[in-house]
Design an enzyme around this catalytic site. Sequence first.
Site, PDB file in Angstrom:
ATOM      1  CG  ASP A 226      14.008  62.655  37.192  1.00  0.00           C
ATOM      2  OD1 ASP A 226      13.057  62.557  38.114  1.00  0.00           O
ATOM      3  OD2 ASP A 226      14.301  64.000  36.927  1.00  0.00           O
ATOM      4  CB  SER A 227      10.007  62.896  35.749  1.00  0.00           C
ATOM      5  OG  SER A 227      10.559  63.827  36.211  1.00  0.00           O
TER       6      SER A 227
ATOM      7  CG  HIS B 117      13.335  69.685  38.681  1.00  0.00           C
ATOM      8  ND1 HIS B 117      13.184  68.236  38.315  1.00  0.00           N
ATOM      9  CD2 HIS B 117      13.222  70.224  37.210  1.00  0.00           C
ATOM     10  CE1 HIS B 117      12.892  67.969  36.829  1.00  0.00           C
ATOM     11  NE2 HIS B 117      12.865  69.187  36.357  1.00  0.00           N
TER      12      HIS B 117
ATOM     13  CD  GLU C  33      11.569  71.003  33.395  1.00  0.00           C
ATOM     14  OE1 GLU C  33      10.694  71.309  33.029  1.00  0.00           O
ATOM     15  OE2 GLU C  33      11.746  69.675  33.945  1.00  0.00           O
TER      16      GLU C  33
ATOM     17  CB  CYS D 295      12.155  60.491  39.955  1.00  0.00           C
ATOM     18  SG  CYS D 295      10.652  61.323  39.801  1.00  0.00           S
TER      19      CYS D 295
ATOM     20  CB  CYS E  68      11.759  67.728  43.889  1.00  0.00           C
ATOM     21  SG  CYS E  68      11.651  67.885  41.909  1.00  0.00           S
TER      22      CYS E  68
HETATM   23  N1  DGL Z   1      12.343  65.333  39.206  1.00  0.00           N
HETATM   24  C1  DGL Z   1      11.055  65.115  39.715  1.00  0.00           C
HETATM   25  C2  DGL Z   1      11.006  64.761  41.193  1.00  0.00           C
HETATM   26  O1  DGL Z   1      12.022  64.568  41.781  1.00  0.00           O
HETATM   27  C3  DGL Z   1      10.075  66.166  39.545  1.00  0.00           C
HETATM   28  C4  DGL Z   1       9.783  66.530  38.199  1.00  0.00           C
HETATM   29  C5  DGL Z   1       8.262  66.075  37.720  1.00  0.00           C
HETATM   30  O2  DGL Z   1       7.588  66.535  38.264  1.00  0.00           O
HETATM   31  O3  DGL Z   1       8.298  65.094  37.000  1.00  0.00           O
HETATM   32  O4  DGL Z   1      10.144  64.335  41.774  1.00  0.00           O
END
Ligand code: DGL
Length: 280
Positions: A10-11, A187, A151, A73, A185
Amino acid sequence: MDNRPIGVFDSGLGGLTAVRELMRLLPGEDIVYFGDTGRVPYGNRSRETLEKYARQDCRFLLGKNVKRIIAACGTVSSVAPHVLKALPVRATGVVELAAEAAARITRNKRIGVIGTQATIHSGSFERHIRDRLPDAAVFPQACPLFVPLVENGWIGRDDEVALLTARRYLMPLKAAGVDTLILGCTHFPLLAPLIGDVMGDGVALIDSGREAAESCERELRRDGALNQTKKAGELHFYISDRPQDFTKVASMFLGREITGEVHTLDIEQVDRPEAGTVRG
Ligand code: DGL
């Protein structure tokens, strides 16, 4: 039987919500996680940059001899699915499976999708929902401020800032009468209780990372590719920078204490012959 690890990236740390599901479903599997904490967020980057990042992230995991890759991600899964398709091992994003679940679950065919700017701009979820349910009405909404809220741990149901933000983003979807909402997402599952409060009881929330983890489990069983050494699986953790409060935030995403070593690497070096070299 295939004892190689499953690779997840993931990012940043959001993809750990998918790892949490994988560990619950497949406790005997080894997992290599790469969180690109040095380059997060991905959600507002250009297509070219995201393609490059996705290639590098996958190349790193392939160097770890993984049997499967999960792009946990929403942004990479939406903007660079072709990068995943071109890999020598099976790679799954989080879009198709969540879209499939939403199309299956909705009763009134009104589906909301929330994600990063890049995810929503790509129209990926909409396309996949319409492939399965051509007459669905899809309501997309970018929710970029959810990422820093999560976060920073501002995720409680009684957190005033999170609640105000959620109301502002979600009211149009509630007004549209969606009965299903995709958390596009990785998150966002941490905000699920609060999102559920704002949307109300009748709205089903789809966790895109969990859908990907469940599909990975089904496929490994179907293909006879589970790790059958009967030991407890290990989590090998790699990041591209060690952010402040890393252990606290990572443990929050994973839903348990981070144990074991966390390696930091320079992901830009992955294209060089010494690919995957660990810095510390
Ligand atoms: N976890 C990333 C996603 O699912 C989101 C966070 C980011 O913008 O890097 O898109």
